[in-house]
Scaffold this motif. Structure first.
Motif, PDB file in Angstrom:
ATOM      1  N   ALA A 126       0.816  -1.223   0.000  1.00 31.03           N
ATOM      2  CA  ALA A 126       0.000   0.000   0.000  1.00 31.03           C
ATOM      3  C   ALA A 126       0.846   1.268   0.000  1.00 31.03           C
ATOM      4  O   ALA A 126       0.527   2.239  -0.695  1.00 31.03           O
ATOM      5  CB  ALA A 126      -0.937  -0.008   1.212  1.00 31.03           C
ATOM      6  N   SER A 127       1.947   1.267   0.752  1.00 29.96           N
ATOM      7  CA  SER A 127       2.769   2.480   0.863  1.00 29.96           C
ATOM      8  C   SER A 127       3.505   2.807  -0.432  1.00 29.96           C
ATOM      9  O   SER A 127       3.998   3.928  -0.608  1.00 29.96           O
ATOM     10  CB  SER A 127       3.782   2.326   2.004  1.00 29.96           C
ATOM     11  OG  SER A 127       4.649   1.233   1.761  1.00 29.96           O
ATOM     12  N   ARG A 161      -2.767   4.601   7.599  1.00 28.88           N
ATOM     13  CA  ARG A 161      -2.772   5.721   6.656  1.00 28.88           C
ATOM     14  C   ARG A 161      -2.441   5.292   5.236  1.00 28.88           C
ATOM     15  O   ARG A 161      -3.106   5.686   4.273  1.00 28.88           O
ATOM     16  CB  ARG A 161      -1.768   6.776   7.139  1.00 28.88           C
ATOM     17  CG  ARG A 161      -1.721   8.061   6.323  1.00 28.88           C
ATOM     18  CD  ARG A 161      -2.902   8.957   6.650  1.00 28.88           C
ATOM     19  NE  ARG A 161      -3.965   8.859   5.656  1.00 28.88           N
ATOM     20  CZ  ARG A 161      -5.221   9.184   5.892  1.00 28.88           C
ATOM     21  NH1 ARG A 161      -5.604   9.574   7.095  1.00 28.88           N
ATOM     22  NH2 ARG A 161      -6.136   9.086   4.959  1.00 28.88           N
ATOM     23  N   ASP A 162      -1.385   4.486   5.090  1.00 30.17           N
ATOM     24  CA  ASP A 162      -0.954   4.074   3.744  1.00 30.17           C
ATOM     25  C   ASP A 162      -2.051   3.310   3.012  1.00 30.17           C
ATOM     26  O   ASP A 162      -2.252   3.495   1.808  1.00 30.17           O
ATOM     27  CB  ASP A 162       0.298   3.199   3.831  1.00 30.17           C
ATOM     28  CG  ASP A 162       1.534   4.003   4.209  1.00 30.17           C
ATOM     29  OD1 ASP A 162       1.615   5.176   3.817  1.00 30.17           O
ATOM     30  OD2 ASP A 162       2.411   3.446   4.885  1.00 30.17           O
ATOM     31  N   THR A 163      -2.757   2.448   3.740  1.00 36.99           N
ATOM     32  CA  THR A 163      -3.797   1.631   3.110  1.00 36.99           C
ATOM     33  C   THR A 163      -4.999   2.483   2.716  1.00 36.99           C
ATOM     34  O   THR A 163      -5.565   2.312   1.617  1.00 36.99           O
ATOM     35  CB  THR A 163      -4.241   0.510   4.068  1.00 36.99           C
ATOM     36  OG1 THR A 163      -3.083  -0.152   4.589  1.00 36.99           O
ATOM     37  CG2 THR A 163      -5.106  -0.508   3.344  1.00 36.99           C
ATOM     38  N   ILE A 164      -5.375   3.406   3.574  1.00 35.98           N
ATOM     39  CA  ILE A 164      -6.480   4.317   3.259  1.00 35.98           C
ATOM     40  C   ILE A 164      -6.144   5.175   2.044  1.00 35.98           C
ATOM     41  O   ILE A 164      -6.957   5.334   1.124  1.00 35.98           O
ATOM     42  CB  ILE A 164      -6.812   5.209   4.476  1.00 35.98           C
ATOM     43  CG1 ILE A 164      -7.346   4.350   5.633  1.00 35.98           C
ATOM     44  CG2 ILE A 164      -7.829   6.289   4.107  1.00 35.98           C
ATOM     45  CD1 ILE A 164      -7.442   5.093   6.955  1.00 35.98           C
ATOM     46  N   ASP A 165      -4.918   5.714   2.018  1.00 38.77           N
ATOM     47  CA  ASP A 165      -4.502   6.554   0.888  1.00 38.77           C
ATOM     48  C   ASP A 165      -4.411   5.750  -0.408  1.00 38.77           C
ATOM     49  O   ASP A 165      -4.695   6.270  -1.489  1.00 38.77           O
ATOM     50  CB  ASP A 165      -3.156   7.214   1.189  1.00 38.77           C
ATOM     51  CG  ASP A 165      -3.279   8.335   2.225  1.00 38.77           C
ATOM     52  OD1 ASP A 165      -4.419   8.766   2.491  1.00 38.77           O
ATOM     53  OD2 ASP A 165      -2.241   8.758   2.763  1.00 38.77           O
ATOM     54  N   ILE A 179     -10.635  -3.704  -6.010  1.00 40.34           N
ATOM     55  CA  ILE A 179      -9.566  -3.310  -5.107  1.00 40.34           C
ATOM     56  C   ILE A 179      -9.873  -3.872  -3.720  1.00 40.34           C
ATOM     57  O   ILE A 179     -10.898  -3.547  -3.124  1.00 40.34           O
ATOM     58  CB  ILE A 179      -9.435  -1.770  -5.020  1.00 40.34           C
ATOM     59  CG1 ILE A 179      -9.115  -1.178  -6.401  1.00 40.34           C
ATOM     60  CG2 ILE A 179      -8.374  -1.376  -3.998  1.00 40.34           C
ATOM     61  CD1 ILE A 179      -7.758  -1.561  -6.952  1.00 40.34           C
ATOM     62  N   VAL A 180      -9.009  -4.748  -3.236  1.00 39.73           N
ATOM     63  CA  VAL A 180      -9.191  -5.347  -1.912  1.00 39.73           C
ATOM     64  C   VAL A 180      -8.139  -4.760  -0.976  1.00 39.73           C
ATOM     65  O   VAL A 180      -6.944  -4.850  -1.247  1.00 39.73           O
ATOM     66  CB  VAL A 180      -9.039  -6.883  -1.961  1.00 39.73           C
ATOM     67  CG1 VAL A 180      -9.276  -7.486  -0.574  1.00 39.73           C
ATOM     68  CG2 VAL A 180      -9.994  -7.488  -2.977  1.00 39.73           C
ATOM     69  N   THR A 181      -8.584  -4.141   0.101  1.00 34.44           N
ATOM     70  CA  THR A 181      -7.649  -3.595   1.088  1.00 34.44           C
ATOM     71  C   THR A 181      -7.725  -4.418   2.369  1.00 34.44           C
ATOM     72  O   THR A 181      -8.809  -4.841   2.778  1.00 34.44           O
ATOM     73  CB  THR A 181      -7.973  -2.121   1.415  1.00 34.44           C
ATOM     74  OG1 THR A 181      -9.360  -2.009   1.784  1.00 34.44           O
ATOM     75  CG2 THR A 181      -7.714  -1.238   0.210  1.00 34.44           C
ATOM     76  N   LEU A 228     -13.328  -3.497  -1.743  1.00 32.73           N
ATOM     77  CA  LEU A 228     -13.693  -4.381  -0.637  1.00 32.73           C
ATOM     78  C   LEU A 228     -12.631  -4.259   0.441  1.00 32.73           C
ATOM     79  O   LEU A 228     -11.437  -4.379   0.154  1.00 32.73           O
ATOM     80  CB  LEU A 228     -13.778  -5.834  -1.121  1.00 32.73           C
ATOM     81  CG  LEU A 228     -13.779  -6.927  -0.040  1.00 32.73           C
ATOM     82  CD1 LEU A 228     -15.059  -6.885   0.777  1.00 32.73           C
ATOM     83  CD2 LEU A 228     -13.592  -8.311  -0.673  1.00 32.73           C
ATOM     84  N   SER A 229     -13.037  -4.004   1.669  1.00 28.21           N
ATOM     85  CA  SER A 229     -12.081  -3.983   2.776  1.00 28.21           C
ATOM     86  C   SER A 229     -12.251  -5.234   3.616  1.00 28.21           C
ATOM     87  O   SER A 229     -13.371  -5.629   3.943  1.00 28.21           O
ATOM     88  CB  SER A 229     -12.254  -2.729   3.640  1.00 28.21           C
ATOM     89  OG  SER A 229     -13.456  -2.787   4.377  1.00 28.21           O
ATOM     90  N   ILE A 230     -11.121  -5.884   3.928  1.00 27.39           N
ATOM     91  CA  ILE A 230     -11.083  -6.994   4.874  1.00 27.39           C
ATOM     92  C   ILE A 230     -10.449  -6.427   6.130  1.00 27.39           C
ATOM     93  O   ILE A 230      -9.274  -6.061   6.141  1.00 27.39           O
ATOM     94  CB  ILE A 230     -10.282  -8.180   4.311  1.00 27.39           C
ATOM     95  CG1 ILE A 230     -11.004  -8.751   3.082  1.00 27.39           C
ATOM     96  CG2 ILE A 230     -10.088  -9.259   5.368  1.00 27.39           C
ATOM     97  CD1 ILE A 230     -10.273  -9.875   2.386  1.00 27.39           C
TER      98      ILE A 230
END
Length: 293
Positions: free
Chosen positions: A11-12, A37-41, A27-29, A55-57
């Motif tokens: 993610a970063s 922060r990195d994953t949200i951005d 997009i799966v996070t 999709l967020s896990i």
């Protein structure tokens, strides 16, 4: 298992390069806290590129990542007390496996019979994990040998290479022993130069179609005087010998094997940290949730 092209991203790093995006890509996070922060951005960046589906896990239902995603798969691991996530990681693997089954059924790549068989294996997973937990005294004995080491090397092949990465990460995080993981097939392309009697080598060696290849890699370690610590399966054909320490986990768990093999890696790091007297729950220099870049 589904025939879908899939790529794992850090993610970063994701938003700092020019991506060739496909708006129809899901997009799966993944995040324990949902506040990384990195994953949200990275999710926001994907949306700016035109990606329509996310999709967020995640383990925290009211988190920022969950609120920013179209779909949510909650892992429900319960509060993760320690800074170094353990149960969050294994539940994420379970969630990804279930996602794979759903997509495989929708694309008719997985039959009803195969789906039932894998769901049965999934329901048997707690029993397999308990069998691994029963090996804790033996793993603790291994950890005593690690406590005075400065470095360690972790090896795995195929889907078990990321499990070797998890083992090395946990050992670094809570015992402060420098550790790195490598795909076992790449051993002769550099890491073998580090191997000697003072560099313990931990191998994830399930009884899969890469086992014989892995044995050949491990022989290279023994030929250089390296000390091997091998997590294998009950049904694998391994011969104990000097400098080769074996722990047999339950019989090979097929596609769920990475989950089973994660547990002893985490226990090894835990007991190494106990031997060294470090703070298992609050390792130095680390924060529970990385909310800044």
């Amino acid at each position: 298992m589904t025939g879908l092209p899939c790529r794992a991203e850090i993610a970063s790093e994701y938003r700092y390069r020019t991506s060739v995006s496909d708006p129809d890509t899901l997009i799966v996070t993944l995040s324990q806290s949902g506040e990384t922060r990195d994953t949200i951005d990275a999710l926001l960046h994907a949306k700016s590129l035109g990606h329509k589906y996310s999709l967020s896990i995640c383990n925290v239902p009211e988190s920022a990542l969950v609120r920013g995603s179209d779909l949510t798969f909650l892992t429900r691991a319960g509060p993760e007390i320690g800074v170094a996530s353990t149960k969050a990681f294994t539940t994420q693997l379970v969630a990804l496996f279930l996602l794979t089954l759903v997509l495989g059924r929708q694309r008719e790549k997985i039959s009803t019979v195969q789906e039932k068989a894998w769901l049965t294996q999934l329901r048997e997973l707690p029993g397999l994990v308990q069998q691994v937990l029963n090996l804790e005294p033996d793993i603790a004995a291994w950890a005593e040998r690690f406590a005075d080491k400065q470095h360690a090397l972790f090896l795995g092949r195929g889907v078990h290479y990321p499990i070797a990465l998890e083992g090395a990460l946990k050992l670094k995080e809570i015992s402060y022993i420098h550790a790195e993981a490598y795909p076992a097939g790449e051993l002769k392309h550099g890491p073998l130069a580090l191997v000697d009697k003072d560099m313990p080598v931990v191998a994830v060696a399930p009884n899969d179609n890469l086992l014989e290849k892995l044995k050949s890699n491990l022989q290279e370690v023994r030929a250089r005087g390296g000390e091997l610590y091998v997590f294998t399966d009950l049904d694998s054909n391994f011969t104990p010998q000097e400098g080769l320490h074996l722990l047999r986990l339950p019989t090979h768990a097929g596609p769920l094997s990475p989950i089973v093999h994660t547990i002893p890696m985490q226990i090894l790091a835990y007991h190494a940290a106990l031997c060294k007297g470090t703070d298992v729950d609050k390792p130095r220099n680390l924060a529970k949730s990385v909310t800044v870049e």
